[in-house]
Design a protein around this motif. Structure first.
Motif, short mmCIF file in Angstrom:
data_model
loop_
_atom_site.label_atom_id
_atom_site.label_comp_id
_atom_site.label_asym_id
_atom_site.label_seq_id
_atom_site.Cartn_x
_atom_site.Cartn_y
_atom_site.Cartn_z
N ALA A 71 35.30 25.04 -11.20
CA ALA A 71 36.65 24.46 -11.31
C ALA A 71 36.70 23.45 -12.45
O ALA A 71 37.69 23.36 -13.18
CB ALA A 71 37.05 23.81 -9.99
N ILE A 72 35.60 22.68 -12.60
CA ILE A 72 35.59 21.69 -13.68
C ILE A 72 35.53 22.39 -15.04
O ILE A 72 36.23 22.00 -15.98
CB ILE A 72 34.40 20.71 -13.50
CG1 ILE A 72 34.66 19.81 -12.30
CG2 ILE A 72 34.20 19.87 -14.74
CD1 ILE A 72 33.52 18.90 -11.94
N ILE A 73 34.71 23.45 -15.14
CA ILE A 73 34.65 24.19 -16.40
C ILE A 73 36.03 24.70 -16.77
O ILE A 73 36.51 24.52 -17.90
CB ILE A 73 33.65 25.36 -16.30
CG1 ILE A 73 32.25 24.83 -16.02
CG2 ILE A 73 33.66 26.18 -17.58
CD1 ILE A 73 31.21 25.90 -15.88
N LEU A 74 36.69 25.34 -15.79
CA LEU A 74 38.04 25.86 -16.04
C LEU A 74 38.97 24.74 -16.49
O LEU A 74 39.73 24.87 -17.44
CB LEU A 74 38.61 26.45 -14.75
CG LEU A 74 38.43 27.92 -14.50
CD1 LEU A 74 39.11 28.31 -13.20
CD2 LEU A 74 39.03 28.71 -15.66
N PHE B 246 37.86 27.76 -30.92
CA PHE B 246 37.21 28.79 -30.10
C PHE B 246 35.70 28.57 -30.06
O PHE B 246 35.09 28.63 -28.99
CB PHE B 246 37.54 30.18 -30.66
CG PHE B 246 36.76 31.29 -30.02
CD1 PHE B 246 36.96 31.63 -28.70
CD2 PHE B 246 35.80 31.98 -30.74
CE1 PHE B 246 36.23 32.64 -28.11
CE2 PHE B 246 35.07 32.99 -30.16
CZ PHE B 246 35.29 33.32 -28.84
N LEU B 247 35.10 28.30 -31.23
CA LEU B 247 33.65 28.11 -31.28
C LEU B 247 33.23 26.91 -30.44
O LEU B 247 32.23 26.96 -29.73
CB LEU B 247 33.19 27.93 -32.73
CG LEU B 247 33.28 29.20 -33.58
CD1 LEU B 247 32.84 28.91 -35.00
CD2 LEU B 247 32.42 30.29 -32.96
N ILE B 248 34.02 25.83 -30.51
CA ILE B 248 33.70 24.65 -29.70
C ILE B 248 33.70 25.01 -28.22
O ILE B 248 32.76 24.71 -27.49
CB ILE B 248 34.71 23.51 -29.98
CG1 ILE B 248 34.55 23.01 -31.41
CG2 ILE B 248 34.52 22.38 -28.99
CD1 ILE B 248 35.64 22.03 -31.83
N LEU B 249 34.77 25.69 -27.78
CA LEU B 249 34.87 26.03 -26.37
C LEU B 249 33.78 27.00 -25.96
O LEU B 249 33.22 26.91 -24.87
CB LEU B 249 36.25 26.62 -26.06
CG LEU B 249 37.37 25.60 -25.98
CD1 LEU B 249 38.68 26.29 -25.68
CD2 LEU B 249 37.05 24.59 -24.90
N GLN C 232 39.70 35.90 -21.99
CA GLN C 232 40.33 34.69 -21.46
C GLN C 232 39.97 33.46 -22.29
O GLN C 232 40.60 32.43 -22.18
CB GLN C 232 39.91 34.47 -20.01
CG GLN C 232 40.35 35.55 -19.08
CD GLN C 232 41.86 35.66 -19.01
OE1 GLN C 232 42.50 36.18 -19.91
NE2 GLN C 232 42.46 35.16 -17.95
N MET C 233 38.89 33.57 -23.09
CA MET C 233 38.44 32.41 -23.85
C MET C 233 39.13 32.30 -25.20
O MET C 233 39.03 31.27 -25.84
CB MET C 233 36.93 32.54 -24.09
CG MET C 233 36.10 31.71 -23.17
SD MET C 233 34.45 31.69 -23.83
CE MET C 233 33.53 31.98 -22.36
N PHE C 234 39.77 33.36 -25.65
CA PHE C 234 40.38 33.32 -26.98
C PHE C 234 41.49 32.28 -27.00
O PHE C 234 42.37 32.30 -26.15
CB PHE C 234 40.96 34.70 -27.35
CG PHE C 234 39.94 35.78 -27.48
CD1 PHE C 234 38.58 35.47 -27.51
CD2 PHE C 234 40.32 37.11 -27.55
CE1 PHE C 234 37.64 36.46 -27.62
CE2 PHE C 234 39.38 38.11 -27.66
CZ PHE C 234 38.04 37.79 -27.69
#
Lengths: 665, 296
Positions: free
Chosen positions: A589-592, A644-647, B133-135
């Motif tokens: 849940a925290i990751i989300l 995107f790369l950071i996430l 979902q990550m895009f």
């Protein structure tokens, strides 16, 4: 069994077919574009000659009589008659223009209509259009239906002035308008200047004949079949050695494309030469015609062959041919990569196996494919297209150009990542540079961490309270506390924006109730941030609460019983039973929640909108603004790709850390 | 009564906790009540009550109480009669309904394949749904804008929006439907297969009716995705008569217009149905959100 050889032959045939066809189509397109440009150049030369003519005729005052020469090409008797009756002195200049225009039209049968507009008095000074005869004959005022004509003239005037005053590097507006009408005629217009001022416009409708260009079927067939035949012969010597076959086939394809590239460059150079020759011939024709119409002052034909910005077209054939060669090389290199990939796909038997699998599992694929195709076209393709875009300098004005022309490599990334100017020097000393990537990154991280901390702690505390045995009104509290989650978050954002309004907002009313002064929330970075934080805290804690509550309720109560029997205190029970049991539910849940908050577009965009001065933008809204307010698509795509790369890095790291600790525990 | 007494014995006193929860509750409910008060105030003002020049504490208290001076449904009438809100509502309904139909169909068929068949690239396909979902939205926004508007010429059309919303909703729906299909015993289908039923008959006549609850949740999720979406609609719809509700509501209070009465009334009309559905269905959504994560 010659299966490897057969596959590579088929693969090469398919790859060469596609590459040759694409190459031929590109060449055909380039040829057509060049012929079109040639036709346009000729039309512009005619227009420039006409403009010069009008300029000379209109510029002449009554004191300097026009000196028409009799016997010019195709002079009509009515023009000669008009010359005889030189009327009122005030109309002299106008009459001269009308005579010149009539002669020009008479000597150019392809021109359907010429209109000369004088901005002063919104006059139609001259017109050879079929409709403008009788009581509508020039000179007269422009009518309401002719507003388009007037607007076009004003646009050109604005463009000329803007380009003259415009800053270095600013986008320049075309000073010559070229529009193709549906019926095949072209409408061109150019400004008429006097003493540095744009005072009027010359507009003409003309039939432009573009020379048709045939599709090069023969070179295409040659480019397709030559490598296949060559490979067939060579493969006899190679035999069934797979990698060697692949190498030879790839080589055949690349040599073929190289040869086709050479051929294309030659064809294009020929087209350029033909253009130069045709235009030069056209200029000398126009000069001759000009001199029969108007002898003094002499025209300046060197300024006739210009582009839409009225800049002389580059004459240096070497640079143009080199540019062509670069474009051809890039396009064919891309085709070569695709072709070799296709060749390998077929040659190594992947295509065959894919085909077999498709047949064998056709029922399963029939069910799975519609959604997968949708995802491929509208999710994965845009994703990779976006990545490709991030390596270009694509913007609003060049989206139509092929990607090979806007390609800038990793420049966007280095521009973004190597700019460490987090602060900048101004009159008031050092201040934060809000448009800097690292500033926004730090802001976004602070924003994410504080939000998740608030959300988790508040959610967890409420869940622990609501999970107490015998706590009255539990269901009612639960339903009411979930309401923020149910509210669409764009509505929440706009509500909070309203509540924190400086003058009428309810929050400032409350502050005043307790004797404080109203706060201009969106004038300072800190207060603006607090408003965003409040908004997001409001809408995000219920999620954490519900998740924690679910996890708490799934803890078996005999665990606590056993702990109590062992004499564990309430705090010990909490740390050794409750928290560990919450982990499996809370970590995902925290990751989300981190990912959602990091990309919480609606709150950042709708509540503070970056105020003050872009200091409260988060990365995602910043990239949106770069794309849709500055229209720098390529730069914005690189920005988004970095997000995107950071996430992605965060997700991978988080997964590893939590996975590792779980394994240890 | 006896249980009450025993509880009093070993449980601590609850009332401070009640105070805390009620405090949070007030903060939670107040913005919602505020919108209701503005909506029923009959005026466009942000303030619930106008303050006199020298406002007393009582005046100020009156101004923050979420209770309009006069109750009036004028904002609701006017937002429909004088503003294009009805049109936007219709647009949103059309887009959300089309998204729901397409999304449910695609998600059900696809999830069925992933649940029942073993085929090459099955795992890759399932992973692809997750990874998508990550895009980040904005990386997709520009290419989607170019594809939808410049290439397909679908700018300011419902078709473009529906396509985008559908693929946005599909991954979650597929994972949820697949989870549900996995719980339906395979024996039912096998016996039908022995009886000579075709694959399509089995899917439409046996499996789908059994999966009704999951289909309902999928449908509602798709519907809400389309109903609440703001950025894509704001980017693609540049004609006022094609706005969806979220873009329209922003239109009332964004930039230089400050029509808070219309905004509040419109928000209530737009939010009440989805809030009701959400409260009704949230436990399914939560299990859908966490199931994959906890298992993984």
């Amino acid at each position: 069994m010659a299966s490897h050889r057969r596959r590579f032959v088929i693969g090469l045939a398919v790859a060469a077919l596609l590459a040759a066809y694409a190459g031929a189509a590109l060449l055909h397109g380039a040829q057509k574009a060049e012929r079109r440009a040639r036709a346009a150049r000729q039309a512009v030369v005619t227009l420039s000659a006409l403009t010069d003519l009008v300029d000379r005729a209109g510029g002449a005052t009554a004191a300097v009589p026009a000196t028409p020469s009799e016997g010019g090409m195709g002079l009509g008797a009515e023009i000669a008659a008009a010359e005889q009756g030189q009327a009122k002195p005030a109309g002299d200049a106008g009459d001269a223009v009308r005579r010149a225009v009539a002669r020009f039209a008479a000597s150019h049968p392809e021109i359907k209509a010429i209109r000369v507009v004088d901005f002063e008095g919104i006059q139609l000074t001259a017109s050879t259009a079929a409709a403008d005869t009788g009581d509508k004959a020039a000179p007269r005022r422009l009518e309401r239906e002719e507003k388009d004509l007037y607007d076009l003239g004003q646009k050109l005037r604005a463009a000329v002035q803007g380009n003259r005053e415009g800053a270095e590097g600013a986008a320049r507006q075309p000073e010559i308008s070229i529009a193709q009408q549906p019926n095949g005629t072209w409408s061109l217009a150019a400004p008429v200047e006097r003493g540095g001022e744009v005072v009027g416009m010359v507009q003409m409708d003309t039939a432009v004949k573009e020379e048709p260009v045939a599709f090069g079927w023969l070179p295409f067939l040659a480019a397709w079949l030559a490598p296949v035949v060559g490979f067939l012969l060579l493969s006899l010597a190679v035999g069934e050695r797979r990698w060697l076959l692949a190498a030879v086939a790839a080589l055949a394809l690349l040599v073929d494309l190289w040869a086709y590239g050479q051929y294309s460059v030659k064809v294009l150079a020929g087209e350029r030469r033909a253009s130069a020759k045709t235009v030069a011939a056209h200029i000398s024709d126009e000069t001759a015609t000009f001199q029969t119409t108007q002898t003094t002052p002499a025209p300046d034909p060197s300024r006739w062959d210009v582009d839409e910005l009225r800049q002389p077209l580059a004459r240096n054939p070497q640079t143009r041919n080199a540019a062509d060669a670069r474009r051809v090389t890039r396009a064919l290199a891309a085709l070569g990569v695709l072709g070799v990939a296709l060749l390998a796909f077929v040659g190594f038997g992947f295509a065959y196996r894919t085909g077999q699998a498709l047949v064998e599992y056709r029922v399963a694929y029939a069910y799975a494919l519609p959604a997968m195709i949708g995802m491929l076209v509208l999710v994965f393709f845009p994703f990779f297209y976006g990545l490709a875009l991030s390596f270009t300098n694509s913007n609003l004005f060049n989206t139509a150009k092929p990607i090979t022309e806007t390609w800038v490599g990793v420049q966007n990334y280095t521009d973004i990542l190597s700019d460490f100017a987090i602060t900048k020097r101004t009159a008031e000393g050092r201040v934060w540079n809000y448009s800097n990537f690292y500033y926004t990154l730090i802001f976004t991280i602070v924003w994410t961490v504080s939000n998740v901390a608030i959300g988790v702690s508040l959610g967890l505390i409420l869940a622990l309270i609501l999970n107490l045995k015998g706590f009255a009104l539990r269901p009612l509290y639960r339903v009411l506390l979930i309401l923020p989650w149910a509210t669409p978050n764009y509505i929440t954002s706009l509500i909070f924006k309203g509540m924190f309004h400086q003058q009428f907002g309810i929050i400032n009313q409350i502050i005043q109730l307790f004797g404080g002064h109203p706060v201009a929330w969106f004038d300072k970075t800190l207060t603006s941030f607090l408003v965003m934080l409040t908004t997001n805290g409001w809408l995000s804690f219920p999620f954490m609460m519900v998740i924690s509550l679910g996890a708490l309720q799934s803890i078996p109560s005999d665990l606590y019983e056993a702990a109590r029997v062992d004499g564990a205190s309430r705090w010990q029970q909490f740390t050794s039973i409750t928290l560990p049991s919450l982990r499996p539910a809370l970590v995902p849940a925290i990751i989300l929640s981190v990912i959602w908050t990091f990309n919480q577009f609606n709150v950042a965009y709708l509540v503070s909108a970056g105020q003050p001065g872009g200091s409260t933008e988060i990365l995602i809204t910043q990239s949106y603004k770069i794309a849709f307010e500055q229209y720098r698509y390529g730069y914005a795509a690189a920005y988004s790709a970095i997000i995107f790369l950071i996430l992605f890095a965060y997700g991978t790291w988080q997964n590893r850390v939590t996975g590792a600790t779980e394994a240890l525990g | 009564m006896s249980s009450n007494r025993s509880r009093r014995g070993d449980e601590p006193v609850h009332w401070p906790l009640h105070l805390f929860v009620i405090f949070i509750l007030i903060l939670t409910i107040y913005p919602i009540l505020w919108v209701l008060a503005i909506a029923f105030s009959g005026s466009q003002s942000l303030a619930i009550a106008d303050l006199p020049a020298h406002a007393t504490a009582l005046d100020r208290l009156r101004a923050i109480a979420p209770w309009p001076k006069h109750f009036s449904a004028e904002n609701f009438r006017s937002v429909f009669a004088d503003q294009p809100f009805a049109r936007w509502l219709l647009n949103s309904v059309v887009v959300a309904a089309m998204t729901t139909l397409l999304g449910v169909f695609l998600a059900c068929t696809s999830a069925y394949a992933f649940s029942r068949f073993r085929f090459p690239a099955r795992r890759a396909g399932l992973m692809a749904f997750l990874v998508s979902q990550m895009f980040p939205g904005t990386l997709m926004l520009i290419p989607l804008y170019i594809i939808i508007v410049k290439w397909l010429g679908l700018g300011s059309t419902f078709t473009g929006l529906v396509l985008i919303y559908t693929v946005t909703a599909i991954p979650f729906c597929v994972w949820m439907m697949k989870g549900y299909f996995d719980t339906i015993p395979k024996e039912l289908e096998e016996s039908a297969l022995i009886d000579g039923a075709s694959q399509a008959t089995i899917f439409f006549r046996i499996v789908l009716p059994l999966a009704k609850p999951a289909v309902a949740v999928t449908a509602l999720f798709s519907f809400m995705t389309a109903w609440n979406e703001f950025i894509q609609a704001a980017t693609l719809m540049d004609r006022v008569d094609k706005y969806t509700v979220p873009v329209g509501l922003r239109f009332f209070v964004g930039g230089f217009t400050q029509q808070w009465g219309y905004f509040a009334a419109g928000s209530i009309v737009a939010a009440i149905p989805v809030m009701a559905l959400f409260l009704f269905l949230q436990k399914y959504l939560v299990s859908g959100l966490t199931a994959g994560a906890v298992k993984g």
